[in-house]
Design an enzyme around this catalytic site. Structure first.
Site, mmCIF file in Angstrom:
data_model
loop_
_atom_site.group_PDB
_atom_site.id
_atom_site.type_symbol
_atom_site.label_atom_id
_atom_site.label_comp_id
_atom_site.label_asym_id
_atom_site.label_seq_id
_atom_site.Cartn_x
_atom_site.Cartn_y
_atom_site.Cartn_z
ATOM 1 N N LYS A 1 0.886 -1.182 0.000
ATOM 2 C CA LYS A 1 0.000 0.000 0.000
ATOM 3 C C LYS A 1 0.917 1.222 0.000
ATOM 4 O O LYS A 1 1.425 1.625 1.037
ATOM 5 C CB LYS A 1 -0.868 -0.025 1.258
ATOM 6 C CG LYS A 1 -2.227 0.636 1.120
ATOM 7 C CD LYS A 1 -2.203 2.092 0.732
ATOM 8 C CE LYS A 1 -1.999 3.060 1.869
ATOM 9 N NZ LYS A 1 -1.761 4.432 1.404
ATOM 10 N N GLU B 1 9.283 1.380 11.141
ATOM 11 C CA GLU B 1 10.365 2.358 10.963
ATOM 12 C C GLU B 1 9.721 3.737 10.953
ATOM 13 O O GLU B 1 9.001 4.077 10.012
ATOM 14 C CB GLU B 1 11.116 2.106 9.655
ATOM 15 C CG GLU B 1 11.849 0.777 9.673
ATOM 16 C CD GLU B 1 12.661 0.522 8.414
ATOM 17 O OE1 GLU B 1 13.179 -0.584 8.282
ATOM 18 O OE2 GLU B 1 12.758 1.435 7.568
ATOM 19 N N CYS C 1 13.695 10.922 7.084
ATOM 20 C CA CYS C 1 13.489 10.517 8.480
ATOM 21 C C CYS C 1 14.782 10.557 9.278
ATOM 22 O O CYS C 1 14.776 10.838 10.467
ATOM 23 C CB CYS C 1 12.897 9.121 8.538
ATOM 24 S SG CYS C 1 13.955 7.874 7.805
ATOM 25 N N GLU D 1 9.342 16.198 15.309
ATOM 26 C CA GLU D 1 9.822 16.062 13.931
ATOM 27 C C GLU D 1 9.043 16.999 13.009
ATOM 28 O O GLU D 1 7.820 16.946 12.941
ATOM 29 C CB GLU D 1 9.626 14.620 13.462
ATOM 30 C CG GLU D 1 10.151 14.380 12.067
ATOM 31 C CD GLU D 1 9.912 12.957 11.595
ATOM 32 O OE1 GLU D 1 8.779 12.462 11.743
ATOM 33 O OE2 GLU D 1 10.856 12.336 11.081
HETATM 34 N N1 LIG Z 1 12.282 5.399 9.879
HETATM 35 C C1 LIG Z 1 12.229 5.409 8.572
HETATM 36 O O1 LIG Z 1 12.862 4.605 7.904
HETATM 37 C C2 LIG Z 1 11.395 6.419 7.857
HETATM 38 C C3 LIG Z 1 10.367 7.074 8.511
HETATM 39 N N2 LIG Z 1 9.583 7.979 7.827
HETATM 40 C C4 LIG Z 1 8.561 8.707 8.578
HETATM 41 O O2 LIG Z 1 7.365 8.778 7.807
HETATM 42 C C5 LIG Z 1 6.678 9.996 8.075
HETATM 43 C C6 LIG Z 1 6.294 10.665 6.784
HETATM 44 O O3 LIG Z 1 5.557 9.826 6.015
HETATM 45 P P1 LIG Z 1 3.966 9.975 5.916
HETATM 46 O O4 LIG Z 1 3.613 9.386 4.607
HETATM 47 O O5 LIG Z 1 3.522 11.327 6.201
HETATM 48 O O6 LIG Z 1 3.508 9.049 7.093
HETATM 49 P P2 LIG Z 1 2.067 8.506 7.389
HETATM 50 O O7 LIG Z 1 2.202 7.751 8.632
HETATM 51 O O8 LIG Z 1 1.042 9.564 7.299
HETATM 52 O O9 LIG Z 1 1.748 7.533 6.168
HETATM 53 C C7 LIG Z 1 2.561 6.450 5.845
HETATM 54 C C8 LIG Z 1 1.719 5.392 5.155
HETATM 55 O O10 LIG Z 1 0.752 4.896 6.049
HETATM 56 C C9 LIG Z 1 -0.528 4.885 5.424
HETATM 57 N N3 LIG Z 1 -1.553 4.983 6.448
HETATM 58 C C10 LIG Z 1 -2.062 6.104 7.039
HETATM 59 N N4 LIG Z 1 -2.998 5.770 7.948
HETATM 60 C C11 LIG Z 1 -3.091 4.424 7.955
HETATM 61 C C12 LIG Z 1 -3.871 3.492 8.678
HETATM 62 N N5 LIG Z 1 -4.748 3.864 9.605
HETATM 63 N N6 LIG Z 1 -3.699 2.179 8.429
HETATM 64 C C13 LIG Z 1 -2.809 1.766 7.526
HETATM 65 N N7 LIG Z 1 -2.036 2.604 6.782
HETATM 66 C C14 LIG Z 1 -2.182 3.916 6.999
HETATM 67 C C15 LIG Z 1 -0.453 6.056 4.488
HETATM 68 O O11 LIG Z 1 -1.459 5.964 3.511
HETATM 69 C C16 LIG Z 1 0.947 5.890 3.939
HETATM 70 O O12 LIG Z 1 0.970 4.897 2.944
HETATM 71 C C17 LIG Z 1 7.652 10.824 8.884
HETATM 72 O O13 LIG Z 1 7.268 10.836 10.230
HETATM 73 C C18 LIG Z 1 8.970 10.118 8.734
HETATM 74 O O14 LIG Z 1 9.877 10.285 9.743
HETATM 75 C C19 LIG Z 1 9.777 8.228 6.521
HETATM 76 C C20 LIG Z 1 10.794 7.589 5.832
HETATM 77 C C21 LIG Z 1 11.694 6.671 6.442
HETATM 78 O O1 LIG Z 2 18.419 3.676 3.458
HETATM 79 C C1 LIG Z 2 17.349 3.283 3.928
HETATM 80 O O2 LIG Z 2 17.066 2.085 3.948
HETATM 81 C C2 LIG Z 2 16.371 4.238 4.442
HETATM 82 C C3 LIG Z 2 16.498 5.514 4.174
HETATM 83 C C4 LIG Z 2 15.528 6.480 4.552
HETATM 84 C C5 LIG Z 2 15.308 7.525 3.786
HETATM 85 O O3 LIG Z 2 15.884 7.657 2.606
HETATM 86 C C6 LIG Z 2 14.453 8.643 4.094
HETATM 87 O O4 LIG Z 2 13.789 8.676 5.104
HETATM 88 O O5 LIG Z 2 14.425 9.545 3.282
#
Ligand SMILES: NC(=O)C1=CN([C@@H]2O[C@H](COP(=O)(O)OP(=O)(O)OC[C@H]3O[C@@H](n4cnc5c(N)ncnc54)[C@H](O)[C@@H]3O)[C@@H](O)[C@H]2O)C=CC1
Ligand SMILES: O=C(O)/C=C/C=C(\O)C(=O)O
Length: 484
Positions: A179, A254, A287, A385
């Site tokens: 998804k 993550e 992130c 964040e």
């Molecule tokens: N730790 C890591 O590797 C990473 C973490 N992030 C984090 O992701 C966030 C940004 O991404 P967003 O897309 O805004 O996050 P989000 O949590 O709003 O959405 C992420 C995904 O979850 C889905 N989603 C939303 N509500 C849901 C539900 N109730 N049930 C199932 N799926 C649902 C969304 O449609 C989307 O596909 C930031 O907080 C960022 O730090 C982003 C990239 C890497």
């Molecule tokens: O290298 C990874 O597996 C994850 C990287 C995360 C990002 O690139 C991001 O949050 O933009």
């Protein structure tokens, strides 16, 4: 069929090896952050599509899980080859969809997508421990496929973060329902075509499009889903954990971060400044970004001067232009969220040394790289964040103080350290709470390494054999001696 950046993209779901158009949910508009124009109308999935995709994945599971490791690895390599052939198309479409730099997509991100598949294909072939002996009994460990995996991914690095999960899940012999984020649905659809061309059997990989709660909700609550891997925000992680709880579905999470960059007086200041300015990459929508610059007081003046000079030279503009360093924010709602943090930081008494608002010259979704100083202790801008191009600067006088500040949030995704003293590096890194710590470098990734976060930055680790541990039912078979 939609044409995005000159590439034909199917806007529907991909279920059981077939394109499935919009059902009763209709469609939603996919808007490009470059100019806020709609680039495609995407099928808006719901419980019906989640059900159909899980059923298709469940049907495909028995045959796929019994496919030999060699054949699975061959197919993953074929997918990687398909990605390689389409790097330019994928780069252009991803840039149109999420506004990240096309030069990064071409040279870093899409090659990493192919590497995700090749790495886990090759790792699969080497997976295994030596058997071990207990009083003549043999312990044999195996990694058995778990079943249908639901993979839920964000918009900031859509295809890279999706394939980081898809590749090990498929390698392990599982079937997948992906998804993708509703703001960036397109490259998942292109990937579906690539998997079909590579010869992946129908139903092994499925994509459902739509909003999180509408289609992601039923997917994560589905009793036939045996693993959920999620990358995204903390509130969504909690919703998913609640949906998964009745079935006790294992989760890998993550999540977000508020990572520090610690700059000690003994650091190479040019390197430290380069590392700090790098945190504006992807317009701050990373992130792992070290958004809190913690600088030893004695070098803070010089560091700040050099940082401001370097950051002022960054070129903001159209992400399709090779010369651009910083593109737009993903969506107007996200820009407003970022701006809310900035306005509240100012209200709380922080001073913007750089930026501090939207880029009025460019308009649209461009937000100026921002650096705050003087935020009061505990201020939201120091603890939450932002996920935009907004950094804060704080100073410290002792190593003890630096470590306390670095560890002083509810997150623990990453930390970066600039120091010229290897002993200090050892002392400090051993005390940092983070899933990944970089010393005198940033974002150097080796897929053999574990990746994930401490505290509210996540649960579990993926990468290398940690991915197989998560995506498999790990089994120990103890056999008594045959000859007694
Ligand atoms: N730790 C890591 O590797 C990473 C973490 N992030 C984090 O992701 C966030 C940004 O991404 P967003 O897309 O805004 O996050 P989000 O949590 O709003 O959405 C992420 C995904 O979850 C889905 N989603 C939303 N509500 C849901 C539900 N109730 N049930 C199932 N799926 C649902 C969304 O449609 C989307 O596909 C930031 O907080 C960022 O730090 C982003 C990239 C890497
Ligand atoms: O290298 C990874 O597996 C994850 C990287 C995360 C990002 O690139 C991001 O949050 O933009």
């Amino acid at each position: 069929m939609a044409a995005v950046a000159g590439v034909a993209v199917e806007p529907g779901h991909w279920i059981g090896g077939e394109r499935v158009g919009p059902g009763s949910g209709g469609t939603f508009a996919d808007v490009s952050p470059i100019d806020e124009r709609t680039v495609a109308e995407i099928a808006r999935g719901g419980a019906g599509e989640a059900e159909a995709a899980v059923a298709a994945a469940r049907r495909a599971f028995p045959a796929w899980s019994r496919t030999s490791r060699e054949e699975r690895a061959r197919l993953l390599h074929a997918i990687a080859d398909g990605v390689d052939k389409r790097v330019e198309e994928l780069a252009q479409v991803e840039t149109a969809d999420n506004g990240a730099l096309v030069r990064s997509h071409r040279r870093g991100v899409m090659p990493r997508v192919a590497h995700n598949f090749r790495f886990f294909a090759d790792r699969l072939l080497r997976l295994g421990h030596e058997d071990f002996d207990t009083r003549g009994h043999t312990n044999h460990v195996s990694w058995d496929p778990a079943g249908v995996c639901a993979l839920i991914t964000p918009w900031n690095a859509p295809l890279m973060l999706a394939t980081w999960k898809i590749a090990p899940a498929l390698a392990a012999g599982n079937t997948v329902v992906l998804k993708p984020a509703e703001w960036t649905p397109l490259t998942a659809s292109l990937l579906a075509g690539i998997t079909a061309e590579a010869g992946l059997p129908d139903g092994v990989f499925n994509v459902v499009q739509g909003y999180g709660a509408e289609v992601g909700g039923p997917l994560t609550a589905h009793p036939d889903v045996k693993r959920i891997s999620f990358t995204g925000s903390v509130p969504t992680a909690k919703a998913i954990a609640a949906a998964a709880a009745p079935n006790l579905t294992p989760l890998s999470l993550e999540l977000g971060g508020k990572s520090p960059l610690l700059v000690f007086a003994d650091a190479d200041l040019d390197l430290a400044v380069d590392l700090a300015v790098e945190q504006y990459d992807n317009a701050g929508q990373v992130c792992l970004a070290a958004t809190r610059l913690l600088v030893e007081s004695s070098v803070a003046g010089e560091f700040t001067e050099r940082f401001l000079a370097k950051a002022a030279a960054l070129r903001q503009g159209d992400p399709r232009d090779e010369a651009t360093d910083i593109g737009p924010q993903i969506h107007r709602r996200h820009l407003e969220r970022v701006d809310g943090f900035v306005r509240r930081a100012k209200d709380a008494g922080a001073r913007a040394l750089l930026g501090g608002g939207p880029n009025e010259k460019l308009g649209g979704l461009y937000y100026r790289p921002t650096l705050f100083t003087g935020a009061p202790e505990g201020a939201e801008i120091l603890t939450e964040e932002v996920f935009g191009p907004v950094l804060t600067l704080q100073t410290f006088d002792t190593e003890e103080q630096a470590v306390a500040m670095a560890n002083g949030t509810r997150f623990g995704l990453a930390a970066t350290l600039a120091t010229g003293d290897p002993e200090r590096a050892r002392r400090v890194t051993s005390r940092l709470v983070a899933g990944t710590v970089w010393v005198n470098c940033f974002f150097v990734r080796d897929l053999r390494a574990p990746f994930g976060g401490a505290r509210e930055s996540g649960m579990g680790r993926e990468g290398g054999d940690w991915s197989f541990d998560f995506y498999c039912d790990v089994k120990n078979t103890v056999t008594a001696p045959w000859a007694r």
